[in-house]
Design a protein around this motif. Sequence first.
Motif, PDB file in Angstrom:
ATOM      1  N   TRP A 110       9.811  12.534 -12.397  1.00  0.00           N
ATOM      2  CA  TRP A 110       9.315  11.225 -11.971  1.00  0.00           C
ATOM      3  C   TRP A 110      10.421  10.175 -12.017  1.00  0.00           C
ATOM      4  N   MET A 111      11.367  10.319 -12.929  1.00  0.00           N
ATOM      5  CA  MET A 111      12.501   9.388 -12.953  1.00  0.00           C
ATOM      6  C   MET A 111      13.367   9.540 -11.698  1.00  0.00           C
ATOM      7  N   SER A 112      13.589  10.798 -11.280  1.00  0.00           N
ATOM      8  CA  SER A 112      14.359  11.039 -10.062  1.00  0.00           C
ATOM      9  C   SER A 112      13.619  10.482  -8.848  1.00  0.00           C
ATOM     10  N   TYR A 113      12.308  10.681  -8.800  1.00  0.00           N
ATOM     11  CA  TYR A 113      11.492  10.143  -7.706  1.00  0.00           C
ATOM     12  C   TYR A 113      11.591   8.619  -7.678  1.00  0.00           C
ATOM     13  N   PHE A 114      11.495   7.996  -8.853  1.00  0.00           N
ATOM     14  CA  PHE A 114      11.532   6.539  -8.911  1.00  0.00           C
ATOM     15  C   PHE A 114      12.882   5.990  -8.452  1.00  0.00           C
ATOM     16  N   LEU A 115      13.961   6.629  -8.847  1.00  0.00           N
ATOM     17  CA  LEU A 115      15.294   6.169  -8.450  1.00  0.00           C
ATOM     18  C   LEU A 115      15.486   6.278  -6.938  1.00  0.00           C
ATOM     19  N   LEU A 116      15.065   7.395  -6.358  1.00  0.00           N
ATOM     20  CA  LEU A 116      15.202   7.563  -4.913  1.00  0.00           C
ATOM     21  C   LEU A 116      14.283   6.612  -4.159  1.00  0.00           C
ATOM     22  N   TYR A 117      13.067   6.403  -4.668  1.00  0.00           N
ATOM     23  CA  TYR A 117      12.151   5.454  -4.035  1.00  0.00           C
ATOM     24  C   TYR A 117      12.716   4.028  -4.080  1.00  0.00           C
ATOM     25  N   SER A 118      13.330   3.651  -5.195  1.00  0.00           N
ATOM     26  CA  SER A 118      13.936   2.322  -5.313  1.00  0.00           C
ATOM     27  C   SER A 118      15.081   2.154  -4.317  1.00  0.00           C
ATOM     28  N   GLU A 134       9.171  15.029 -16.896  1.00  0.00           N
ATOM     29  CA  GLU A 134       9.590  13.644 -17.094  1.00  0.00           C
ATOM     30  C   GLU A 134      10.812  13.304 -16.246  1.00  0.00           C
ATOM     31  N   LEU A 135      11.745  14.224 -16.135  1.00  0.00           N
ATOM     32  CA  LEU A 135      12.936  13.987 -15.324  1.00  0.00           C
ATOM     33  C   LEU A 135      12.584  13.885 -13.847  1.00  0.00           C
ATOM     34  N   PHE A 172       0.833  -1.210   0.000  1.00  0.00           N
ATOM     35  CA  PHE A 172       0.000   0.000   0.000  1.00  0.00           C
ATOM     36  C   PHE A 172       0.865   1.258   0.000  1.00  0.00           C
ATOM     37  N   SER A 173       2.020   1.183   0.655  1.00  0.00           N
ATOM     38  CA  SER A 173       2.957   2.303   0.586  1.00  0.00           C
ATOM     39  C   SER A 173       3.440   2.524  -0.848  1.00  0.00           C
ATOM     40  N   SER A 174       3.671   1.430  -1.576  1.00  0.00           N
ATOM     41  CA  SER A 174       4.101   1.533  -2.966  1.00  0.00           C
ATOM     42  C   SER A 174       3.009   2.162  -3.833  1.00  0.00           C
ATOM     43  N   ILE A 175       1.744   1.838  -3.556  1.00  0.00           N
ATOM     44  CA  ILE A 175       0.629   2.444  -4.302  1.00  0.00           C
ATOM     45  C   ILE A 175       0.593   3.949  -4.053  1.00  0.00           C
ATOM     46  N   ASN A 176       0.815   4.348  -2.799  1.00  0.00           N
ATOM     47  CA  ASN A 176       0.841   5.770  -2.477  1.00  0.00           C
ATOM     48  C   ASN A 176       1.995   6.483  -3.186  1.00  0.00           C
ATOM     49  N   HIS A 177       3.171   5.886  -3.177  1.00  0.00           N
ATOM     50  CA  HIS A 177       4.315   6.481  -3.864  1.00  0.00           C
ATOM     51  C   HIS A 177       4.089   6.522  -5.377  1.00  0.00           C
ATOM     52  N   LEU A 178       3.363   5.531  -5.892  1.00  0.00           N
ATOM     53  CA  LEU A 178       3.055   5.530  -7.320  1.00  0.00           C
ATOM     54  C   LEU A 178       2.184   6.722  -7.696  1.00  0.00           C
ATOM     55  N   GLY A 179       1.292   7.117  -6.788  1.00  0.00           N
ATOM     56  CA  GLY A 179       0.503   8.324  -7.017  1.00  0.00           C
ATOM     57  C   GLY A 179       1.379   9.565  -7.111  1.00  0.00           C
ATOM     58  N   TRP A 180       2.398   9.642  -6.270  1.00  0.00           N
ATOM     59  CA  TRP A 180       3.343  10.760  -6.349  1.00  0.00           C
ATOM     60  C   TRP A 180       4.133  10.727  -7.650  1.00  0.00           C
ATOM     61  N   MET A 181       4.504   9.523  -8.108  1.00  0.00           N
ATOM     62  CA  MET A 181       5.237   9.416  -9.375  1.00  0.00           C
ATOM     63  C   MET A 181       4.382   9.887 -10.553  1.00  0.00           C
ATOM     64  N   LEU A 182       3.110   9.506 -10.554  1.00  0.00           N
ATOM     65  CA  LEU A 182       2.212   9.958 -11.620  1.00  0.00           C
ATOM     66  C   LEU A 182       2.017  11.473 -11.565  1.00  0.00           C
ATOM     67  N   LEU A 183       1.969  12.007 -10.335  1.00  0.00           N
ATOM     68  CA  LEU A 183       1.842  13.446 -10.186  1.00  0.00           C
ATOM     69  C   LEU A 183       3.084  14.164 -10.711  1.00  0.00           C
ATOM     70  N   ALA A 184       4.255  13.588 -10.438  1.00  0.00           N
ATOM     71  CA  ALA A 184       5.496  14.152 -10.973  1.00  0.00           C
ATOM     72  C   ALA A 184       5.550  14.024 -12.487  1.00  0.00           C
ATOM     73  N   MET A 185       4.995  12.918 -13.012  1.00  0.00           N
ATOM     74  CA  MET A 185       4.999  12.682 -14.455  1.00  0.00           C
ATOM     75  C   MET A 185       4.164  13.722 -15.199  1.00  0.00           C
ATOM     76  N   MET A 186       3.120  14.233 -14.564  1.00  0.00           N
ATOM     77  CA  MET A 186       2.281  15.245 -15.197  1.00  0.00           C
ATOM     78  C   MET A 186       3.031  16.545 -15.452  1.00  0.00           C
ATOM     79  N   ASN A 187       4.068  16.794 -14.646  1.00  0.00           N
ATOM     80  CA  ASN A 187       4.754  18.077 -14.711  1.00  0.00           C
ATOM     81  C   ASN A 187       6.110  18.002 -15.388  1.00  0.00           C
TER      82      ASN A 187
END
Length: 341
Positions: free
Chosen positions: A197-205, A194-195, A177-192
């Motif tokens: 959401w990639m940075s968010y994904f790398l730090l989340y990983s 592209e770089l 469920f934490s991953s689902i919440n972080h995925l919402g943040w990634m999609l929000l970053a993707m709207m604004n």
Amino acid sequence: MMKISNNIFFITLIFGTLLTISSNSWLGAWMGLEINLLSFIPLMNNNKKNLLTSESSLKYFLTQAFASSVLLFAIIMMMLFYNNNFNLIFNFNEMLILSMLLLKSGAAPFHFWFPEVMEGLSWTNSLILMTWQKIAPLMLISYNFIYNFFMISIILSMLIGSLGGLNQTSIRKLMAFSSINHLGWMLLAMMNNELLWMSYFLLYSLLSMSIILMFNNFKLYYFNQIFNMSMMNSTIKFLIFLNLLSLGGLPPFLGFLPKWLVIQNLTNMSQYFILFLCVCLTLITLYFYLRLSYSIFMLNYQKNSWMLKNNFNNKLSLFSLMLNFISISGLVMIFMFYMIM
């Protein structure tokens, strides 16, 4: 022999993802997703003693196979009607493709399979499912942007990811469920950006790898196992506590940095309502991280004054210690580097 076959499947898994993100056609991207799926199933099902593993692999296969078949249908329909003036069909296909990609990534409202599959996996496979398996769908989602549909998925992902983890006793479901919440943040970053959401994904990983390596080292799967942690070193308990706070996005830990970048970007675009909603929902995820940390620290137990011979490994590898150091002090190091520059 088993180790060699697992290495082959893992290499094929990487190849499928790379094929998807480097493809210049939807059909080639679909082929990469299928290679990725068929190579991950044997990795999921490598533990024959656990019946939940077989159940999880079957659920994952059925869900992903359904998404792949509908995705292929939408791609074929798009190819047939691309040069014609069927705008309604074309828009419907775009929404269908986006829905199936959200289903593959585990975003709400197509999240129903994700916590159930996570429950039956080992921590290693859970880490792959939470991080690597999201790369290809997220990359394809960034090519197919529909604003209103994105906003619905973002709000639902943050809402379900926050509220769904409140009543969980399984740490794997809580991480799902934490991953689902972080995925919402990634999609929000993707709207604004592209770089972004990639940075968010790398730090989340990086943060997920840090905390999951610790859970895997001490074989922690459920909250009630924390009662048996009296033999654990206090320093390791403190590291688990700080890593959970970092994953929740609390400053001054590294986990706050990607959220900070998204918040700054939304502020510059004057999207205050969605920003307020996302921050409030993220505070709920921080609450159930604190609940887990409270159980680790504050429960009253009797600690033995002698050490018994057991299989409990009370040490961390050098790689895990390095990840913990980066997770805890990464934001401070970035500030110091910024001040020096």
